[in-house]
Design an enzyme around this catalytic site. Structure first.
Site, PDB file in Angstrom:
ATOM      1  N   HIS A  26       0.840  -1.145   0.167  1.00 23.08           N
ATOM      2  CA  HIS A  26       0.107  -0.047   0.017  1.00 23.08           C
ATOM      3  C   HIS A  26       0.644   0.988   0.196  1.00 23.08           C
ATOM      4  CE1 HIS A  26      -3.978  -1.727   0.719  1.00 23.08           C
ATOM      5  NE2 HIS A  26      -3.284  -2.817   1.085  1.00 23.08           N
ATOM      6  N   ASP A  62      -1.071  -4.986   6.165  1.00 20.45           N
ATOM      7  CA  ASP A  62      -1.950  -5.828   5.289  1.00 20.45           C
ATOM      8  C   ASP A  62      -1.673  -6.138   3.945  1.00 20.45           C
ATOM      9  OD1 ASP A  62      -2.202  -3.161   5.291  1.00 20.45           O
ATOM     10  OD2 ASP A  62      -4.545  -3.699   4.342  1.00 20.45           O
ATOM     11  N   GLU A  63      -2.156  -7.027   3.359  1.00 23.64           N
ATOM     12  CA  GLU A  63      -2.289  -7.351   2.038  1.00 23.64           C
ATOM     13  C   GLU A  63      -0.788  -6.952   0.970  1.00 23.64           C
ATOM     14  OE1 GLU A  63      -6.646  -6.273   0.632  1.00 23.64           O
ATOM     15  OE2 GLU A  63      -5.293  -4.473   1.043  1.00 23.64           O
ATOM     16  N   VAL A  64      -0.063  -7.724   1.416  1.00 24.15           N
ATOM     17  CA  VAL A  64       1.436  -7.395   0.777  1.00 24.15           C
ATOM     18  C   VAL A  64       1.382  -8.408  -0.414  1.00 24.15           C
ATOM     19  CG1 VAL A  64       3.834  -7.695   0.924  1.00 24.15           C
ATOM     20  CG2 VAL A  64       2.532  -7.025   3.008  1.00 24.15           C
ATOM     21  N   GLU A  93      -2.701  -9.873   9.441  1.00 25.84           N
ATOM     22  CA  GLU A  93      -1.711 -10.614   8.831  1.00 25.84           C
ATOM     23  C   GLU A  93      -0.524 -10.676   9.675  1.00 25.84           C
ATOM     24  OE1 GLU A  93      -3.848  -8.482   7.429  1.00 25.84           O
ATOM     25  OE2 GLU A  93      -3.830  -8.817   5.108  1.00 25.84           O
TER      26      GLU A  93
END
Lengths: 543, 543
Positions: free
Chosen positions: B279, B339-341, B392
């Site tokens: 992000h 998050d969300e790597v 995460e």
């Protein structure tokens, strides 16, 4: 970069010390601006040649040959409105601070060609909205048969102007020949489920003009409230359970006049809907015996159903009421509703049962509904108005005047319905795919955009009977707090579908233009919501 | 009824000529007003005895015994704010026109009992927000350990006041003992997908206070833009693709200060989120080599991925950057994201591959992610701040400080995750069921309301580790045009779930109170959208 931080308010100083930066940001913007016409004109030719416009010298004027002149209030107001849209609402001090450039383009000449420009008239279903726009040095010319086409052309002209790197207003050499694909392009707003303050209605009329919509379908009353203040029957809004509040939540005769005039100035018809015999709970307290008493077993339950179709008093009331409506609203059409009639109350009532037997209707209550509607249509026809109705009225076999407009709203079997209505020779408008009160996560405008109103099987003659469509924003979940951003720019998708050529279907291209168009609406004060991530050069200034 | 039509502006004249009418309408309103506390207090006793309040004589004052006095700016501002909420923003002329009644209740005494009232402090996770409120003649008393509880009690007091038939402000004899069920009650706003003007953020802090929320989780930057103007690294927002615009779409140091102070005055913590290593696209142009170059085959593709975890320069930057953040934001916690790597870019890069081999990570890129996060956490810990992370980071087995708050956001297996996080002894907050950016037709607030955060299987000790939750309004589809009505009153459902007792679950009762609470927000200038059909006595005055 500290230079930038310290000098932030001094725009030019920063541009000097970080020239690259300024160009970068503004350049990105410019590209986008140039392609943001919405809805897309029918014929459009543009060149890279750009002309400067300065607020100090550019003017919008009547062409010498025009049949309209300074006495044409409608155009004079439009000239002022679009001048402000183009150059911003310049305060004197701001204007004098702004560097004055000579204009390459010194004027837009507006040339109305018909002998009667219709300055004081009202738009109608037959109105010619076509226009031709030619942008060239030193004068641009906007040519239209009457003021209605001129209004559409002014909107297009204002959309062609963009700011270059240095904040200079420019317009490219352009030729446009434009006209709407469909004659009826409407927005339905519902002021019964929630009262909509006048300000909200006017703002949305303004947004409609920016999108070339031309019909405001005003679903003004319904079960929940009766905000229309009738001169003949003031009790309708004033009694308990009429309007939500008898002073603060009503449209006075002056309010209604203002809506009609504000709309007229923007080439928008106002078609009021007074939906009967269902959807009338709020009418009940104002008019004695108007609604059917429902029965529980052999005695009245205290609740009421649709308009009582077996009493002469109901028709006497409708005669007087629609006589008033026909004079208050100048449009040639009134929408009479006729949808979703719940038969349970009629079925429970012994007097109604008796009447059914007398008429030989058996237990088919749709025959009773048709009986009522038929008499209502005759009453309204006597006022010399045409009428629009929801599709059930046609489905139930009611005899309709030839010029009736049937509105197709049911999502299932929409194509079949269009086939049937047009096969019977009636004109029709489509709203089924455009119920904008239904919301979902993401870019639902694309669904509205992809609808092709003429995709149903039928002859060319049948297709010609489809005169347009409406985006409907029913009021259960919207009021002054959220209506405008929920409607725009989602309704803009419908606007382009109804105005532009059938071949204009590229969603990617539409996205790019619509992003800019929504920023233009925001700049003009309309809180149109974003399509997706990104920004507008000028964000919304309200809350 | 013609009398009414003619005399509409003369309110009293109409009341005389149609007395029944006036009573009818206002009466309906009153009943509703009396039951509109939101969120519902823990203990509440009310009687039918009502006391009058007049703006001319009623005062909110410091109790004699209070440790806070006129030098307590926070309370002085709150007194003024709530006085205006109770009596409206009276202009002098209006005030003098209004009939002056004696007050039965002459004052609200605010009694802060701790030696340190914390007037100049900041709220924290440990803050005691409890208060006791006793409404009786001639003085009401609000008792709280410190200013934070007093703020909550002032909001409750203001919600107890209603207007009777004659427009007289009244309050019933009442005793309230109140405290929050959960200590962390947050709203996440995202100023990266769309820039949110300061005005929008402040208005929503105001609305948060009306709902007793106490954490503003400011998701301030993300892939799309970097509006935070850093003193240490101004390039982050100033370079192309940093902020959307380097002047108009940034939060200057003063802006940030203002947000923090405005929030503090309302007992709201500001927890900024600087989400890494994913992000972070918008960080890339400002800081050389910060992001990982992605490869297409054997050469760089020109695009960039997450923060480059194999360069010391990345950690040097983070050290300096979070040193600044830790001084700019006073709260004890910073949200570090995590998050969300997306591993694809790391996988493509030969230098990263080599590093993976050296470290013995094999092809498990979550180990690389943990390697980065571990070093980041150590860097932030050195600033003496605590941190929050998305789930995460916990899931990947990163070693966390004991006081870390893990935010559970993934909808699937939410209960399992709460079990795991609390079994490991970490405090946690829940946002998974409260992603308010997802919208649908109808009353979705009921879904948010029905969530029970402690319904997962676990010991009492585990349940105690759930310290609250957050309603998240991610920014893909919201900006200044539509954010506020989309958030309120839907977030109010979450507010009551997090404040009130576990047993407060009656949706019907909640509906009735929430309808009135949303009208109260509207009256106070917040465009909270309607729950369903109906009206507010005072509709929204904006657009």
């Amino acid at each position: 970069m500290y230079c930038l931080l310290k000098l932030a308010p001094l725009f030019l100083a920063v541009a000097v010390c970080n020239g690259w930066l300024f160009g970068d940001f503004v350049g990105k913007q410019k590209e986008q601006d140039e392609i943001s016409l919405w809805p897309l004109p029918q014929k459009f030719q543009s060149s890279a040649v750009a002309f400067k416009l300065s607020p100090a010298s550019f003017q919008i004027v009547h062409a010498k040959q025009s049949s309209a002149g300074p006495s044409c209030g409608l155009l004079e107001n439009a000239f002022r409105r679009y001048f402000e849209y183009i150059f911003g609402d310049l305060k004197k001090s701001e204007k004098s601070r702004k560097k004055v450039y000579d204009s390459d383009l010194v004027e837009l000449q507006v040339w109305v060609t018909s002998a009667d420009p219709e300055c004081d008239g009202f738009p109608s279903l037959q109105t010619d909205e076509s226009y031709e726009l030619s942008i060239d040095e030193p004068s641009a010319v906007l040519k239209a048969a009457n003021v209605w086409g001129a209004l559409r052309g002014l909107e297009t002209f204002s959309q062609l102007v963009y700011e270059d790197y240095y904040g200079v207003n420019k317009i490219n050499k352009t030729d446009i020949s434009d006209f709407p694909r469909f004659a009826h392009r409407g927005i339905l707003l519902d002021s019964s489920r929630h009262f909509l303050p006048l300000k909200v209605i006017l703002a949305n009329l303004e947004a409609m003009a920016m999108n070339k919509f031309n019909v405001f379908h005003w679903h003004i009353v319904d079960d929940q409230s009766f905000p229309y203040m009738s001169r003949t029957f003031p009790e309708l809004s004033q009694k308990r359970k009429g309007a939500y509040h008898p002073f603060t939540h009503v449209y006075t005769p002056s309010d209604v006049k203002m809506v009609i005039e504000f709309a007229r100035m923007r080439g928008i018809r106002v078609i009021p809907e007074f939906d009967t015999p269902g959807h009338t709970e709020s009418w009940g307290n104002g008019i004695k015996d108007l609604l059917t008493p429902c029965y529980s077993g052999s005695s009245p339950s205290g609740t009421f159903g649709p308009v009582n179709p077996i009493l002469n008093s109901s028709y006497d009331f409708m005669t007087q009421f629609f006589k008033e409506i026909s004079t208050v609203f100048p449009d040639a059409y009134i929408h009479l509703g006729g949808d979703e009639v719940d038969f349970r109350c009629w079925e429970s009532n012994p007097d109604i049962q008796k009447f059914m037997a007398q008429q030989g209707f058996g237990t088919d209550y749709s025959k009773l509904e048709s009986f009522y509607i038929q008499r209502l249509l005759d009453i309204v026809a006597a006022t010399k108005k045409g009428y629009m109705v929801w599709q059930e009225v046609f489905d139930n076999g009611v005899k309709l005047k030839d010029d009736t407009v049937v509105e197709v709203w049911m999502g299932n079997k929409m194509e079949e319905e269009l086939q049937n209505v047009t096969r019977a020779g009636f004109t029709t408008i489509l709203s089924a795919p455009w119920y904008l009160d239904y919301i979902s996560y993401g870019q639902d405008w694309q669904h509205y955009y992809k609808v092709e109103p003429l995709s149903f099987p039928g002859t060319d003659a049948q297709k010609k009977l489809v005169i347009g469509g409406e985006a409907c924003l029913w009021g259960e979940y919207v009021d002054a707090t959220n209506l405008t951003p929920r409607l725009w720019p989602r309704a803009s998708a419908v606007a382009e579908r109804l105005w532009s050529d059938k071949s204009v279907t590229d969603v990617g291209n539409a996205y790019n233009r619509l992003v800019q168009h929504r920023c233009r609406m925001v700049k003009r004060g309309i809180p149109a919501e974003p399509l997706f991530v990104g920004h507008c050069r000028q964000e919304y200034k309200g809350l």
